[in-house]
Scaffold this active site. Sequence first.
Site, PDB file in Angstrom:
ATOM      1  N   TYR A  56       0.843  -1.204   0.000  1.00  0.00           N
ATOM      2  CA  TYR A  56       0.000   0.000   0.000  1.00  0.00           C
ATOM      3  C   TYR A  56       0.870   1.242   0.000  1.00  0.00           C
ATOM      4  O   TYR A  56       1.833   1.323   0.762  1.00  0.00           O
ATOM      5  CB  TYR A  56      -0.911   0.033   1.240  1.00  0.00           C
ATOM      6  CG  TYR A  56      -2.355  -0.126   0.852  1.00  0.00           C
ATOM      7  CD1 TYR A  56      -2.966   0.863   0.080  1.00  0.00           C
ATOM      8  CD2 TYR A  56      -3.097  -1.241   1.208  1.00  0.00           C
ATOM      9  CE1 TYR A  56      -4.281   0.725  -0.321  1.00  0.00           C
ATOM     10  CE2 TYR A  56      -4.405  -1.385   0.813  1.00  0.00           C
ATOM     11  CZ  TYR A  56      -5.006  -0.396   0.041  1.00  0.00           C
ATOM     12  OH  TYR A  56      -6.299  -0.538  -0.354  1.00  0.00           O
TER      13      TYR A  56
ATOM     14  N   GLU B 240      -0.426   4.921  -0.442  1.00  0.00           N
ATOM     15  CA  GLU B 240      -1.175   6.165  -0.658  1.00  0.00           C
ATOM     16  C   GLU B 240      -0.245   7.360  -0.521  1.00  0.00           C
ATOM     17  O   GLU B 240       0.566   7.439   0.401  1.00  0.00           O
ATOM     18  CB  GLU B 240      -2.323   6.270   0.338  1.00  0.00           C
ATOM     19  CG  GLU B 240      -3.456   5.355  -0.059  1.00  0.00           C
ATOM     20  CD  GLU B 240      -4.635   5.385   0.891  1.00  0.00           C
ATOM     21  OE1 GLU B 240      -4.685   6.267   1.764  1.00  0.00           O
ATOM     22  OE2 GLU B 240      -5.500   4.516   0.755  1.00  0.00           O
TER      23      GLU B 240
ATOM     24  N   ASP C 111      -6.848  13.133 -25.099  1.00  0.00           N
ATOM     25  CA  ASP C 111      -6.913  11.738 -24.633  1.00  0.00           C
ATOM     26  C   ASP C 111      -6.254  10.901 -25.731  1.00  0.00           C
ATOM     27  O   ASP C 111      -6.829  10.706 -26.811  1.00  0.00           O
ATOM     28  CB  ASP C 111      -8.388  11.361 -24.429  1.00  0.00           C
ATOM     29  CG  ASP C 111      -8.553   9.931 -23.935  1.00  0.00           C
ATOM     30  OD1 ASP C 111      -7.611   9.128 -24.105  1.00  0.00           O
ATOM     31  OD2 ASP C 111      -9.632   9.614 -23.400  1.00  0.00           O
TER      32      ASP C 111
ATOM     33  N   THR D  50      -4.580   5.596 -21.446  1.00  0.00           N
ATOM     34  CA  THR D  50      -4.392   4.290 -20.844  1.00  0.00           C
ATOM     35  C   THR D  50      -2.959   3.876 -21.187  1.00  0.00           C
ATOM     36  O   THR D  50      -2.288   4.522 -21.998  1.00  0.00           O
ATOM     37  CB  THR D  50      -5.369   3.247 -21.417  1.00  0.00           C
ATOM     38  OG1 THR D  50      -5.320   3.336 -22.847  1.00  0.00           O
ATOM     39  CG2 THR D  50      -6.775   3.474 -20.936  1.00  0.00           C
TER      40      THR D  50
ATOM     41  N   LYS E 171      -2.821  -0.052 -24.449  1.00  0.00           N
ATOM     42  CA  LYS E 171      -3.268  -0.214 -25.838  1.00  0.00           C
ATOM     43  C   LYS E 171      -2.028  -0.244 -26.744  1.00  0.00           C
ATOM     44  O   LYS E 171      -1.195  -1.138 -26.600  1.00  0.00           O
ATOM     45  CB  LYS E 171      -4.269   0.888 -26.185  1.00  0.00           C
ATOM     46  CG  LYS E 171      -5.541   0.811 -25.319  1.00  0.00           C
ATOM     47  CD  LYS E 171      -6.605   1.774 -25.768  1.00  0.00           C
ATOM     48  CE  LYS E 171      -7.897   1.589 -24.992  1.00  0.00           C
ATOM     49  NZ  LYS E 171      -8.070   2.574 -23.924  1.00  0.00           N
TER      50      LYS E 171
ATOM     51  N   ARG F 154      -2.434  -2.924 -17.811  1.00  0.00           N
ATOM     52  CA  ARG F 154      -3.748  -2.282 -17.736  1.00  0.00           C
ATOM     53  C   ARG F 154      -3.648  -1.122 -16.748  1.00  0.00           C
ATOM     54  O   ARG F 154      -3.565  -1.335 -15.534  1.00  0.00           O
ATOM     55  CB  ARG F 154      -4.713  -3.340 -17.200  1.00  0.00           C
ATOM     56  CG  ARG F 154      -6.131  -3.083 -17.428  1.00  0.00           C
ATOM     57  CD  ARG F 154      -6.569  -3.826 -18.644  1.00  0.00           C
ATOM     58  NE  ARG F 154      -7.837  -3.301 -19.076  1.00  0.00           N
ATOM     59  CZ  ARG F 154      -8.492  -3.759 -20.109  1.00  0.00           C
ATOM     60  NH1 ARG F 154      -8.000  -4.741 -20.829  1.00  0.00           N
ATOM     61  NH2 ARG F 154      -9.639  -3.240 -20.439  1.00  0.00           N
TER      62      ARG F 154
HETATM   63  N1  DSN Z   1     -12.896   0.525 -24.222  1.00  0.00           N
HETATM   64  C1  DSN Z   1     -11.859   1.218 -24.948  1.00  0.00           C
HETATM   65  C2  DSN Z   1     -11.898   0.896 -26.384  1.00  0.00           C
HETATM   66  O1  DSN Z   1     -12.138  -0.260 -26.708  1.00  0.00           O
HETATM   67  O2  DSN Z   1     -11.675   1.754 -27.216  1.00  0.00           O
HETATM   68  C3  DSN Z   1     -11.917   2.651 -24.702  1.00  0.00           C
HETATM   69  O3  DSN Z   1     -11.889   2.875 -23.338  1.00  0.00           O
END
Ligand code: DSN
Length: 420
Positions: free
Chosen positions: A53, A55, A199, A225, A228, A234
């Site tokens: 942990y 924080e 984004d 994120t 990707k 993740r």
């Molecule tokens: N769920 C993602 C996507 O598939 O584009 C976006 O957050």
Amino acid sequence: MSEPNLTQTDPEIATLIGREVQRQHEKLRLIPSENYASKAVMEATGSVLSNKYSEGYAGKRYYEGQQVVDEVETLAIKRLKSLFGVDHANVQPYSGSPANLAVYFAFCQPGDAVVGMALPSGGHLTHGWNVSITGGYFNAHQYGVRQEDELVDFDQVAKLAREHRPRLIWCGATAYPRIIDYDRFAEIAQDVGAVLVADIAHIAGLVAAGVHPSPVGKAEVITSTTHKSLRGPRGGMIMCDRKHRKKVDKAVFPGLQGGPHNGTTAAIAVAAHEASQPAFKHYGSAIVENARALAEALCGHGLRLVTGGTDNHLILADLTPKGVPGKVAAQALDRAGIVCNYNSIPFDPRKPFDPSGIRLGTPALTSRGMGADEMKHVGRWIAAVVEAPDDDRLQGRVAGEVRDLCASFPAPGVPASSTA
Ligand code: DSN
């Protein structure tokens, strides 16, 4: 006696994971937001760091025992700053939606005006779409794409910005196959005194590889994120100009979250390291080349693509001319070993749960080392299955050919399958 492993402790879950391993080996994963993280990233994610942990932030935590975690988080931040050329990075958001929510919390009061891209035009839920908390708690105005060419309608963005004087203007998308023009967005945001938020969740890897323009210096805040096209774990992150550092950090913790996921933080550091290597530039270029090759193949087989093609990792196919709903096509493709998602297209007359399109992307196939030749086969298979979504024999034959192809392109980060 040694500690029991997963198979011994919970054979049911172990079996399910084994089945997922096999699925990830033997299917073509074309969901544009998915990828294969490297073995190194997976190891860091599942490491003992997740037992801790932490924080707070490095040097200012609410728990003792941070000797290692402080260094891990500092390293992740340092690597991201260098990779993207930003003043500050926060690596604690649990994923993209919490990262975006933290940005609202940092800059807005409930009811403040914001402008973002509408979901059916390719925007994300958290850019102010009505079913999201961001559309409910803020006064969200949504722009879209132009009917004639399906490209971002900058006249509409400027008009909404002038009319509503938003605190935030969001740019970036989840289903938009073209380059995002950050200069145009920055001009509009500057004119009305809004903070431009980019984004880059889908394209972070392309930006890092230098094959998509960077929003740095144009958007004061950048969210993403990490799993990707960047090929990390993740997770989520927020990068920003120096002047916004305190506000952003405070919004993430204690504003929105508790303890960061330290295994994820370490894995983000690993992914940033991998993305800074020369090989990642080739990877980014190959993603885009593969998307173009797949788009050409699909067009060659008579599919209509939104905007006519792609500049990035993503293709949106409108199946209206084929008379096949997107969901029917996506389910048939899955049976044929080709995994994509059904998706709304701009001005879609059909409902989001039964839309007109399918969305395809090349990051995962590119991570397996596939190239333009393989994309031709993939395009041919997709077109054939879409033409005859009820043809079980065709799907079985394609699934076999897909398995054969996948066997020659090992999936990174995925353990050997006992059955594959
Ligand atoms: N769920 C993602 C996507 O598939 O584009 C976006 O957050």
